[in-house]
Write an enzyme that holds these catalytic residues in place. Structure first.
Site, PDB file in Angstrom:
ATOM      1  N   HIS A 260       0.849  -1.195   0.000  1.00  0.00           N
ATOM      2  CA  HIS A 260       0.000   0.000   0.000  1.00  0.00           C
ATOM      3  C   HIS A 260       0.888   1.250   0.000  1.00  0.00           C
ATOM      4  CE1 HIS A 260      -3.007   2.940   0.978  1.00  0.00           C
ATOM      5  NE2 HIS A 260      -2.321   3.279   2.068  1.00  0.00           N
ATOM      6  N   ASP A 262       0.624   5.384  -0.194  1.00  0.00           N
ATOM      7  CA  ASP A 262      -0.164   6.615  -0.248  1.00  0.00           C
ATOM      8  C   ASP A 262       0.371   7.491  -1.374  1.00  0.00           C
ATOM      9  OD1 ASP A 262      -1.989   6.765   2.293  1.00  0.00           O
ATOM     10  OD2 ASP A 262      -0.081   5.946   2.981  1.00  0.00           O
ATOM     11  N   ASP A 372      -7.257   1.737   2.858  1.00  0.00           N
ATOM     12  CA  ASP A 372      -6.849   2.788   3.789  1.00  0.00           C
ATOM     13  C   ASP A 372      -7.706   4.043   3.706  1.00  0.00           C
ATOM     14  OD1 ASP A 372      -5.169   3.782   5.814  1.00  0.00           O
ATOM     15  OD2 ASP A 372      -3.904   4.820   4.375  1.00  0.00           O
TER      16      ASP A 372
END
Length: 559
Positions: A260, A262, A372
């Protein structure tokens, strides 16, 4: 029998940390190191390769906040190492426990080809599986001196290139050629998996004591003065214990490689671009060594960045996508917020995301992958279905601070009655390392026991931590069918969802919003941000309306 459990467990930790892991790399020889500081922003690879390097050495300080230092390391494989596995061990000065939130590097060959990323849990480069002896080594490292800005998550002058100080943040820790000892590495994985599993089993479970005694026998077989010479003997004493099959009722885990990242958070946007390239380089290299490894990556924007900025890495990604092992998921342009934005903005996320994956790879993505995002509007199931997607996955709701969500696998029903099959991984992280502790938690925590038996575990270090590692895959291989552990299978997300829906077609239904009881202030205290976002959406609609009108009414107007 005398209870010496704590003594054996403490002995295991010490032998692993002080004897076995340090013996994975032997016969280390220092590489010659040179360096060049890029002025200001990162430079193209060709410029980094041709820069004027100066001598450097291990122990030197390097890297102001958000700077880039290029290192050139050179050496020669000794003739005496012929037939041995040789690796470069390249430690930029990592803090081992913070992958993704500190310095990172991307290793290149002299021709500019990206090899793999360097990260706190992944600081090696394979040079030869069976060296001939005499090979010349020349590697270039594009090292990013990103400051540690995530502990604690509070404002810091280091977080912005305009306010950060110019003092070096890191010191080179190791730049060596070394022999990789595969039997020692395998022993380390055996001891780690057996020990991690043992510690999660109840004291009254006989299996825990079987593992303890097998570990004791293995440790007795290790000669601390000659770990490589005794590793095979120690592994033999664990063979029977590590091949005992799992119980019929064992929880089933679908392990999916993941990282993951961002797209915008604690670093400049250009650093996200480099984090994505480092991670993708790592994952395609890992696939070359592990033919069954599967890695899922979301966010069309991040694929587009690789295509634009690192086309040679993108070419490798395209090949792995065609093999079905580098799996685009999500179908959205980025992992979007779903609370603040309007419905049309979310529709465009799917439109442009799915369009990219279809045009680039010929793939119609099925999964909506939002691990998320900070809660999920009840309008989303309808948009998921209208986009041609089938499944929905998130992790974040498990972080709710007051009311635990009652399900891990369920049908989510939106405002209009549309339902989408949904899964929340009970492992409670999207950065799993496939440790015994995490897998035991997933099995204990799974709320559908008795009706369903499967969950998904995304594994890999995110946010520039480098993704999955060879150690994680070694754990998965040992836990595929092992007594006392969930059964672990590395597979694509779609394979998990198909099996989960077939097993649990009558899963419970949750109606309405999926509200996250955390991060509340990101919305309720940011009225100006919400107002600005809504105004921007209105202006975009207005601009599109009149641009489309002009294109229709005036044939010469380019929309």
């Amino acid at each position: 029998m005398h209870d010496d459990r704590r003594t054996v467990e403490d002995r295991l930790r010490r032998v692993l940390d002080e004897r076995v892991r340090p013996a994975v790399h032997t016969r280390a020889l220092p590489l010659t190191v040179e360096r060049w500081e890029a002025p200001g922003e990162p430079v193209p690879v060709a410029e980094g390769l041709s820069a004027p390097y100066r001598p450097a050495a291990v122990g030197e300080a390097w890297g102001p906040a958000w700077g880039t230092t290029w290192f050139r390391v050179t050496g020669q494989v000794p003739q005496a190492w012929a037939g041995r596995t040789v690796e470069a061990v390249l430690d930029l000065g990592f803090e081992r426990d913070m992958p993704g939130f500190q310095c990172e590097g991307l290793v290149h060959r002299a021709d500019g080809t990206a090899v793999k990323g360097l990260h706190p849990r992944n600081s090696w480069v394979r040079l030869a599986d069976a060296a001939a002896g005499g090979e010349e080594v020349e590697l270039y490292i594009e090292a990013a001196s990103n400051p540690i800005v995530n502990t604690p998550q509070t404002p810091t002058y280091q977080g912005d290139v305009h306010t950060a100080h110019s003092e070096p943040l890191y010191r080179l820790a190791r730049m060596d050629l070394a022999v990789f000892e595969p039997q020692v590495w395998e022993l380390a994985m055996d001891l780690e998996v057996a020990g991690s599993l043992m510690r999660e089993l109840p004291l009254e479970d006989a299996r825990r004591w079987e593992l303890l005694r097998a570990l004791e026998r293995a440790l007795d077989a290790v000669d601390p003065a000659d770990v490589p010479g005794t590793a095979d003997r120690a592994r033999e004493r664990l063979t029977a214990t590590l091949t005992a099959p799992a119980r019929a009722s064992a929880h089933r885990v679908s392990a999916v490689g993941h990282a993951h990242i961002d797209s915008a958070w604690l670093w400049p946007l250009r650093e996200t671009v480099r984090k994505v390239a480092r991670t993708a380089s790592n994952m395609v290299a890992l696939m070359d060594d592990h033919p069954k490894f599967v890695f899922a990556m979301s966010q069309a924007q991040q694929f587009a960045w690789i295509k634009e900025h690192r086309p040679e890495v993108y070419a490798k990604v395209v090949r792995k996508v065609a093999e079905g092992r580098f799996v685009p998921v999500g179908g959205m342009w980025v992992e979007s917020d779903t609370n603040m934005v309007g419905g049309e903005a979310m529709a465009r996320q799917f439109l442009y995301g799915k369009k990219f994956f279809l045009e680039e790879f010929g793939i119609e993505t099925e999964e909506v992958w939002l691990p998320d995002s900070f809660g999920y509007t009840a309008a989303l199931p309808q948009l998921v279905k209208l986009s041609g997607s089938t499944w929905f996955l998130t992790q974040k709701i498990s972080w709710s601070s007051t009311n635990p969500f009652p399900h891990h696998t369920f049908w989510w029903e939106g405002i209009d009655g549309t339902r989408v099959f949904t899964h929340f991984p009970p492992v409670d992280t999207y950065n799993s390392t496939l440790s015994g502790e995490e897998l035991a938690h997933a099995a204990r925590n799974f709320r559908e026991k008795g009706a369903a038996s499967r969950s998904l575990v995304p594994f890999g270090h995110g946010d520039g931590g480098g993704g999955a590692t060879r150690e994680m895959l070694a754990r998965a291989a040992r836990l595929r069918d092992l007594d006392g552990s969930p059964r672990v299978t590395v597979e694509r997300p779609a394979e998990f969802f198909e099996k989960a829906r077939q097993e649990y077609p009558d899963a419970p239904v949750w109606q309405g919003e999926l509200y996250l009881e955390l991060h509340r202030g990101t919305y309720t205290s940011q009225a100006k941000t919400k107002q600005g976002n809504r105004r921007s959406e209105s202006l975009l609609r207005e601009a599109e309306l009149w641009a489309a009108t002009a294109a229709v009414r005036n044939g010469g107007y380019a929309y």
